[in-house]
Design a protein around this motif. Structure first.
Motif, PDB file in Angstrom:
ATOM      1  N   LYS A   1       1.595  15.341   9.821  1.00  0.00           N
ATOM      2  CA  LYS A   1       2.564  16.154   9.088  1.00  0.00           C
ATOM      3  C   LYS A   1       2.368  15.944   7.591  1.00  0.00           C
ATOM      4  N   ARG A   2       2.772  16.925   6.845  1.00  0.00           N
ATOM      5  CA  ARG A   2       2.719  16.768   5.400  1.00  0.00           C
ATOM      6  C   ARG A   2       3.747  15.717   5.000  1.00  0.00           C
ATOM      7  N   ALA A   3       3.370  14.864   4.083  1.00  0.00           N
ATOM      8  CA  ALA A   3       4.274  13.788   3.655  1.00  0.00           C
ATOM      9  C   ALA A   3       3.950  13.418   2.222  1.00  0.00           C
ATOM     10  N   LYS A   4       4.964  13.041   1.488  1.00  0.00           N
ATOM     11  CA  LYS A   4       4.765  12.683   0.087  1.00  0.00           C
ATOM     12  C   LYS A   4       4.519  11.184  -0.010  1.00  0.00           C
TER      13      LYS A   4
ATOM     14  N   GLY B   1       0.822  -1.202   0.000  1.00  0.00           N
ATOM     15  CA  GLY B   1       0.000   0.000   0.000  1.00  0.00           C
ATOM     16  C   GLY B   1       0.856   1.252   0.000  1.00  0.00           C
ATOM     17  N   PRO B   2       0.255   2.391  -0.353  1.00  0.00           N
ATOM     18  CA  PRO B   2       0.988   3.649  -0.442  1.00  0.00           C
ATOM     19  C   PRO B   2       1.656   4.010   0.882  1.00  0.00           C
ATOM     20  N   SER B   3       2.762   4.690   0.784  1.00  0.00           N
ATOM     21  CA  SER B   3       3.487   5.089   1.989  1.00  0.00           C
ATOM     22  C   SER B   3       4.435   6.223   1.635  1.00  0.00           C
ATOM     23  N   HIS B   4       4.958   6.894   2.648  1.00  0.00           N
ATOM     24  CA  HIS B   4       5.897   7.990   2.390  1.00  0.00           C
ATOM     25  C   HIS B   4       7.299   7.591   2.814  1.00  0.00           C
ATOM     26  N   GLY B   5       8.279   8.356   2.360  1.00  0.00           N
ATOM     27  CA  GLY B   5       9.678   8.030   2.539  1.00  0.00           C
ATOM     28  C   GLY B   5      10.064   7.604   3.936  1.00  0.00           C
ATOM     29  N   HIS B   6       9.758   8.450   4.872  1.00  0.00           N
ATOM     30  CA  HIS B   6      10.111   8.167   6.258  1.00  0.00           C
ATOM     31  C   HIS B   6       9.554   6.817   6.707  1.00  0.00           C
ATOM     32  N   ALA B   7       8.306   6.563   6.376  1.00  0.00           N
ATOM     33  CA  ALA B   7       7.655   5.319   6.800  1.00  0.00           C
ATOM     34  C   ALA B   7       8.230   4.119   6.056  1.00  0.00           C
ATOM     35  N   ILE B   8       8.582   4.310   4.801  1.00  0.00           N
ATOM     36  CA  ILE B   8       9.173   3.220   4.017  1.00  0.00           C
ATOM     37  C   ILE B   8      10.474   2.760   4.656  1.00  0.00           C
ATOM     38  N   ALA B   9      11.300   3.740   5.016  1.00  0.00           N
ATOM     39  CA  ALA B   9      12.587   3.420   5.635  1.00  0.00           C
ATOM     40  C   ALA B   9      12.389   2.661   6.941  1.00  0.00           C
ATOM     41  N   LYS B  10      11.422   3.114   7.714  1.00  0.00           N
ATOM     42  CA  LYS B  10      11.183   2.447   8.998  1.00  0.00           C
ATOM     43  C   LYS B  10      10.645   1.035   8.798  1.00  0.00           C
ATOM     44  N   HIS B  11       9.812   0.890   7.793  1.00  0.00           N
ATOM     45  CA  HIS B  11       9.258  -0.432   7.517  1.00  0.00           C
ATOM     46  C   HIS B  11      10.353  -1.421   7.143  1.00  0.00           C
ATOM     47  N   ILE B  12      11.255  -0.982   6.296  1.00  0.00           N
ATOM     48  CA  ILE B  12      12.352  -1.855   5.877  1.00  0.00           C
ATOM     49  C   ILE B  12      13.211  -2.234   7.087  1.00  0.00           C
ATOM     50  N   GLN B  13      13.470  -1.246   7.905  1.00  0.00           N
ATOM     51  CA  GLN B  13      14.305  -1.501   9.078  1.00  0.00           C
ATOM     52  C   GLN B  13      13.630  -2.482  10.039  1.00  0.00           C
ATOM     53  N   ARG B  14      12.351  -2.271  10.278  1.00  0.00           N
ATOM     54  CA  ARG B  14      11.643  -3.122  11.217  1.00  0.00           C
ATOM     55  C   ARG B  14      11.482  -4.535  10.670  1.00  0.00           C
ATOM     56  N   THR B  15      11.076  -4.612   9.403  1.00  0.00           N
ATOM     57  CA  THR B  15      10.836  -5.916   8.798  1.00  0.00           C
ATOM     58  C   THR B  15      12.101  -6.771   8.722  1.00  0.00           C
ATOM     59  N   SER B  16      13.245  -6.089   8.561  1.00  0.00           N
ATOM     60  CA  SER B  16      14.506  -6.828   8.451  1.00  0.00           C
ATOM     61  C   SER B  16      15.108  -7.077   9.830  1.00  0.00           C
ATOM     62  N   GLU B  17      14.325  -6.859  10.850  1.00  0.00           N
ATOM     63  CA  GLU B  17      14.811  -7.041  12.226  1.00  0.00           C
ATOM     64  C   GLU B  17      16.006  -6.155  12.514  1.00  0.00           C
ATOM     65  N   GLU B  18      15.923  -4.923  12.059  1.00  0.00           N
ATOM     66  CA  GLU B  18      16.950  -3.895  12.310  1.00  0.00           C
ATOM     67  C   GLU B  18      18.264  -4.165  11.587  1.00  0.00           C
ATOM     68  N   LEU B  19      18.278  -5.171  10.721  1.00  0.00           N
ATOM     69  CA  LEU B  19      19.527  -5.473  10.026  1.00  0.00           C
ATOM     70  C   LEU B  19      19.823  -4.454   8.939  1.00  0.00           C
ATOM     71  N   LEU B  20      18.778  -4.071   8.236  1.00  0.00           N
ATOM     72  CA  LEU B  20      18.949  -3.110   7.156  1.00  0.00           C
ATOM     73  C   LEU B  20      18.504  -1.734   7.612  1.00  0.00           C
ATOM     74  N   GLN B  21      19.330  -0.748   7.315  1.00  0.00           N
ATOM     75  CA  GLN B  21      18.946   0.620   7.619  1.00  0.00           C
ATOM     76  C   GLN B  21      19.152   1.472   6.374  1.00  0.00           C
ATOM     77  N   VAL B  22      18.134   2.209   6.025  1.00  0.00           N
ATOM     78  CA  VAL B  22      18.208   3.033   4.829  1.00  0.00           C
ATOM     79  C   VAL B  22      18.483   4.472   5.235  1.00  0.00           C
TER      80      VAL B  22
END
Lengths: 118, 118
Positions: B77-80, B27-48
């Motif tokens: 907050k405003r987010a793209k 589903g749609p998401s903004h930059g900040h949230a995308i980065a956090k999702h990747i980090q969380r899903t990878s069990e903090e292994l990947l950080q963008v």
DNA sequence: AGGGTACTGTAGACACTCTACAGAATATAT
DNA sequence: ATATATTCTGTAGAGTGTCTACAGTACCCT
């Protein structure tokens, strides 16, 4: 009319060193043979270009992870044989576990999902 | 004394696009949230890092694989917000199978071995 | 002599991630 | 009101490593 269009995959940055070190774990070898070994072992999926291969070998040598000596290849040509140094073995172990962690992390993010909730 | 020294792994070049596209499949998401999702899903292994993230998003948008619109985030907050385009879905499928082929190839070369002969 | 193969090498373009810096907008506390 | 933290987007420039393309030596075979 090639028998197999092998659908090659580009190397991701940072993986070539690991592939070379891993290849040398089986015993000393020279550049040309290393590239062929990687290609064959990966079922033609990975292909190492000379423009990547030789700089990588020099890099690894400069780091002290591999050491070189000129000898004669099977085909009777002069070839620079590289062998793993003790520090190279450590580096191999380190890079290998890094790769495994990374591949696992990718798997976590890419997992089938569907059930995003839960 | 941090509860978990997460032993982060650097991203291999070319994998960030795939991670972003995969994240947007949910589903749609903004930059900040995308980065956090990747980090969380990878069990903090990947950080963008933001220096990788935003250029990547602009790149993907320029390719027509994602599309953007300004909205308000959960926090007000405003987010793209970015969403996957049809072409983006195809690209995701393509990159995902490429990754799987590559990971498999790496596995073939790195396999336990021991028995190099056989 | 010519072509194929085995082998090593360099130059430069290119792509992508990183660190470091910068800024706006909102909320909370004091 | 002023400070501080958080959320969110963004850019500049360095660094790294792969690729394409080019270059050269040496040997073998016909």
């Amino acid at each position: 009319m090639s028998p197999k269009p092998p659908t090659r995959v580009e190397l991701l940055q940072g993986t070539l060193d690991l592939l070379i070190l891993r290849t040398l774990l089986a015993g000393p070898s020279h550049g040309h043979a290393i590239a062929k070994h990687i290609q064959r072992t990966s079922e033609e999926l990975l292909q190492v270009e000379t423009g990547s291969l030789y700089p990588a070998l020099h890099r690894l040598e400069a780091q002290g992870w591999i050491a070189a000596s000129w000898e004669l290849s099977d085909k009777g040509k002069r070839a620079k044989y590289y062998r793993l140094t003790p520090r190279g073995r450590k580096q191999l172990a380190s890079e290998q576990s890094k790769w495994q962690a990374f591949a696992r992390a990718m798997g976590l993010v890419l997992k089938p999902a569907d059930q995003e909730a839960e």
